[in-house]
Design a protein around this motif. Structure first.
Motif, PDB file in Angstrom:
ATOM      1  N   ALA A   1      40.978  53.798 -28.083  1.00  0.00           N
ATOM      2  CA  ALA A   1      39.969  52.575 -27.969  1.00  0.00           C
ATOM      3  C   ALA A   1      40.400  51.620 -29.143  1.00  0.00           C
TER       4      ALA A   1
ATOM      5  N   GLY B   1      42.289  55.750 -19.476  1.00  0.00           N
ATOM      6  CA  GLY B   1      41.832  56.061 -20.807  1.00  0.00           C
ATOM      7  C   GLY B   1      43.186  56.878 -21.301  1.00  0.00           C
ATOM      8  N   SER B   2      43.626  58.117 -20.419  1.00  0.00           N
ATOM      9  CA  SER B   2      44.935  58.891 -21.218  1.00  0.00           C
ATOM     10  C   SER B   2      46.115  58.126 -21.425  1.00  0.00           C
TER      11      SER B   2
ATOM     12  N   MET C   1      38.054  53.716 -21.411  1.00  0.00           N
ATOM     13  CA  MET C   1      38.500  55.020 -21.820  1.00  0.00           C
ATOM     14  C   MET C   1      38.071  56.330 -20.977  1.00  0.00           C
ATOM     15  N   ASN C   2      37.220  55.881 -20.064  1.00  0.00           N
ATOM     16  CA  ASN C   2      36.715  57.162 -19.016  1.00  0.00           C
ATOM     17  C   ASN C   2      37.275  56.959 -17.906  1.00  0.00           C
ATOM     18  N   SER C   3      38.002  56.058 -17.493  1.00  0.00           N
ATOM     19  CA  SER C   3      38.938  55.969 -16.431  1.00  0.00           C
ATOM     20  C   SER C   3      40.396  56.603 -16.405  1.00  0.00           C
ATOM     21  N   SER C   4      41.076  56.653 -15.494  1.00  0.00           N
ATOM     22  CA  SER C   4      42.408  56.815 -15.543  1.00  0.00           C
ATOM     23  C   SER C   4      43.272  55.947 -16.307  1.00  0.00           C
TER      24      SER C   4
ATOM     25  N   LYS D   1      30.860  48.606 -24.225  1.00  0.00           N
ATOM     26  CA  LYS D   1      30.893  49.283 -22.912  1.00  0.00           C
ATOM     27  C   LYS D   1      31.827  49.308 -21.836  1.00  0.00           C
TER      28      LYS D   1
ATOM     29  N   SER E   1      45.461  56.349 -24.247  1.00  0.00           N
ATOM     30  CA  SER E   1      45.358  57.328 -25.770  1.00  0.00           C
ATOM     31  C   SER E   1      46.850  57.449 -26.460  1.00  0.00           C
TER      32      SER E   1
ATOM     33  N   ASP F   1      34.180  51.722 -23.293  1.00  0.00           N
ATOM     34  CA  ASP F   1      34.047  53.002 -22.624  1.00  0.00           C
ATOM     35  C   ASP F   1      34.361  53.230 -21.373  1.00  0.00           C
ATOM     36  N   VAL F   2      33.980  52.215 -20.358  1.00  0.00           N
ATOM     37  CA  VAL F   2      34.698  52.438 -18.952  1.00  0.00           C
ATOM     38  C   VAL F   2      35.906  52.611 -18.764  1.00  0.00           C
TER      39      VAL F   2
END
Length: 190
Positions: free
Chosen positions: A135, A126-127, A121-124, A115, A130, A118-119
């Motif tokens: 992840a 995440g990019s 990767m979905n935040s700023s 989790k 990448s 996931d948090v």
């Protein structure tokens, strides 16, 4: 082999040995032991089995429901009283402490790490992450995260403030009523 049978055989052997050796003391020891053993065997047999002509025999099967209800009432009125449950939960009786460390050590915290990933990767972040493998770049952090999280939870549950919060939560009237109801159900299923 049945223990009472062995005891009665030993008593009978003592009686026979005393008679054969003309030893009064040994004979009397054997006689009293055998009579006591046989009396106990007959008394216990009479509690559970109806013996024709003997008043009071078979009392346990005949009064089983009454015995069961009396034991339940005794347990609920003497042991699982509201005051006793309150004393147990509040820890006034003895060194009653709720140790959560063994539970926490067995909990699988991998979903918590997933989790968190996931948090992230979905935040700023995440990019940006990448660019460094996404992840999967966080995978080496999983084991240290789980170990540190367990240690943190153990320390948290050992704090006096947490223990007090837990006691207050358990001490709620609906929780106490549920504990008493479950105790009653344990004593008298069905």
């Amino acid at each position: 082999m049945n223990k009472s049978l062995i005891t009665n055989l030993v008593a009978a052997l003592l009686l026979v040995a005393g008679v054969l050796l003309n030893n009064t003391l040994l004979s009397l020891v054997g006689l009293f032991a055998l009579s006591g053993g046989l009396t106990n065997w007959l008394a216990i047999h009479m509690l559970f089995e109806k013996v024709p002509g003997l008043v009071g025999s078979g009392v346990i099967p005949a009064q089983f429901e009454a015995f069961k209800n009396a034991i339940k009432t005794l347990m609920m009125e003497q042991f699982f009283t509201q005051a006793n449950i309150d004393r147990f939960v509040s820890g006034q009786d003895s060194q009653v402490h709720l140790h959560l460390q063994p539970v926490i050590e067995k909990v699988d915290l991998s979903p918590s790490f997933d989790k968190l990933v996931d948090v992230i990767m979905n935040s700023s972040f995440g990019s940006m992450l990448s660019m460094f493998g996404g992840a999967s770049a966080l995978t080496p952090l999983k084991e240290p995260f789980v170990l540190n999280m367990k240690q943190s939870l153990i320390e948290l549950t050992q704090q006096e403030s947490f223990i007090e919060l837990l006691k207050n939560q358990i001490d709620q009237p609906n929780v106490m009523a549920e504990i008493r109801a479950k105790s009653k159900k344990l004593l008298m299923p069905g």
